[in-house]
Design a protein around this motif. Structure first.
Motif, mmCIF file in Angstrom:
data_model
loop_
_atom_site.group_PDB
_atom_site.id
_atom_site.type_symbol
_atom_site.label_atom_id
_atom_site.label_comp_id
_atom_site.label_asym_id
_atom_site.label_seq_id
_atom_site.Cartn_x
_atom_site.Cartn_y
_atom_site.Cartn_z
ATOM 1 N N TYR A 162 28.572 65.896 16.633
ATOM 2 C CA TYR A 162 28.818 65.058 15.458
ATOM 3 C C TYR A 162 27.888 65.455 14.306
ATOM 4 C CZ TYR A 162 29.503 60.576 12.911
ATOM 5 O OH TYR A 162 29.775 59.603 11.982
ATOM 6 N N VAL A 163 26.591 65.557 14.581
ATOM 7 C CA VAL A 163 25.647 65.896 13.513
ATOM 8 C C VAL A 163 25.909 67.308 12.993
ATOM 9 C CG1 VAL A 163 23.680 66.791 14.853
ATOM 10 C CG2 VAL A 163 23.283 65.557 12.716
ATOM 11 N N SER A 164 26.334 68.219 13.863
ATOM 12 C CA SER A 164 26.621 69.575 13.389
ATOM 13 C C SER A 164 27.817 69.584 12.442
ATOM 14 C CB SER A 164 26.869 70.517 14.565
ATOM 15 O OG SER A 164 28.147 70.314 15.135
ATOM 16 N N TRP B 100 24.345 58.204 7.360
ATOM 17 C CA TRP B 100 24.121 59.365 6.501
ATOM 18 C C TRP B 100 25.390 59.679 5.696
ATOM 19 C CZ3 TRP B 100 23.709 65.014 8.588
ATOM 20 C CH2 TRP B 100 23.344 65.884 7.562
ATOM 21 N N ILE B 101 26.532 59.642 6.382
ATOM 22 C CA ILE B 101 27.809 59.867 5.695
ATOM 23 C C ILE B 101 28.002 58.832 4.588
ATOM 24 C CG2 ILE B 101 30.330 59.733 5.940
ATOM 25 C CD1 ILE B 101 29.979 60.903 8.779
ATOM 26 N N GLY C 125 22.156 57.190 17.519
ATOM 27 C CA GLY C 125 22.387 58.479 16.867
ATOM 28 C C GLY C 125 23.708 58.479 16.113
ATOM 29 N N ALA C 126 24.758 57.963 16.742
ATOM 30 C CA ALA C 126 26.063 57.888 16.078
ATOM 31 C C ALA C 126 25.984 57.000 14.842
ATOM 32 C CB ALA C 126 27.120 57.366 17.054
ATOM 33 N N LEU C 127 25.278 55.886 14.958
ATOM 34 C CA LEU C 127 25.115 54.992 13.802
ATOM 35 C C LEU C 127 24.335 55.662 12.675
ATOM 36 C CD1 LEU C 127 24.399 51.569 15.525
ATOM 37 C CD2 LEU C 127 26.338 52.110 14.038
ATOM 38 N N LEU D 168 35.062 60.317 6.072
ATOM 39 C CA LEU D 168 35.070 58.931 6.554
ATOM 40 C C LEU D 168 35.910 58.814 7.823
ATOM 41 C CD1 LEU D 168 35.444 56.939 3.209
ATOM 42 C CD2 LEU D 168 33.357 57.371 4.541
ATOM 43 N N VAL D 169 36.998 59.561 7.868
ATOM 44 C CA VAL D 169 37.830 59.582 9.079
ATOM 45 C C VAL D 169 37.024 60.148 10.240
ATOM 46 C CG1 VAL D 169 39.904 60.543 10.147
ATOM 47 C CG2 VAL D 169 39.986 59.714 7.782
ATOM 48 N N LEU D 170 36.321 61.250 9.990
ATOM 49 C CA LEU D 170 35.461 61.834 11.025
ATOM 50 C C LEU D 170 34.449 60.805 11.518
ATOM 51 C CD1 LEU D 170 34.289 64.216 12.685
ATOM 52 C CD2 LEU D 170 32.857 64.712 10.687
ATOM 53 N N GLY D 171 33.798 60.110 10.589
ATOM 54 C CA GLY D 171 32.813 59.091 10.970
ATOM 55 C C GLY D 171 33.428 57.974 11.787
#
Length: 166
Positions: A126-128, A38-39, A31-33, A70-73
């Motif tokens: 994360y997705v939110s 998506w980002i 899910g994180a990947l 990108l930092v968030l990701g």
């Protein structure tokens, strides 16, 4: 002398994670990947300035460079990988009870489960956050669900730990 701190090393873990726990751990990582992918896919098309903070109604109230996503990701990938790895080392956790030869395996199992559920709930958060940035504030419901899932994971996890320690 503190009776909650073990005076000798904790018992070795002799059990392995069950198939559901292993599957959920992998789903959390995947899910994180997927969210990070998506980002990366949408990044080239983002404007130079994107929303970086939202008020309680979901309206953007702070703006920043598009590199902030990108930092968030990066942060969320590190946290996800770290939590997934940590979940495989339940012997190292700080438990709210004494770990003995009698209860160690049950406590380790519940500690691992709690961390895996935290990993999954973190993906909802994360997705939110990503939805809010990429889809103009459309992540509020998922954020509330993620925070509720995270709180529930901790509460249920602690209850199960205490029961396992008996």
């Amino acid at each position: 002398m503190n009776t909650l701190m073990p005076t000798s090393p904790r018992p070795t873990r002799t059990t392995t994670a069950g198939p559901v726990t292993r599957l959920l751990r992998w789903l959390g990582l995947l899910g994180a990947l997927a969210i990070t992918a998506w980002i990366l896919v949408t990044y080239p098309g983002l404007p130079e300035t994107i929303p970086t903070h939202f008020d309680i109604t979901g309206t953007a109230d702070a703006w920043g460079s598009k590199t902030s996503i990108l930092v968030l990701g990066g942060v969320m990938m590190l946290l996800s990988a770290g939590l997934a790895l940590l979940s495989t080392k339940p012997r190292a956790f700080n438990y709210p009870l004494v770990v003995t030869e009698h209860n160690a395996q049950a406590i380790y199992r519940e500690g691992e489960r709690m961390m895996v559920w935290l990993l999954l709930s973190m993906q909802l958060i994360y997705v939110s956050l990503v939805r809010s940035v990429l889809l103009a504030g459309d992540g509020g419901v998922l954020l509330i669900l993620g925070m509720a899932a995270m709180l529930g994971s901790v509460v249920v996890g602690i209850v199960r730990l205490v029961r396992a320690g008996r």
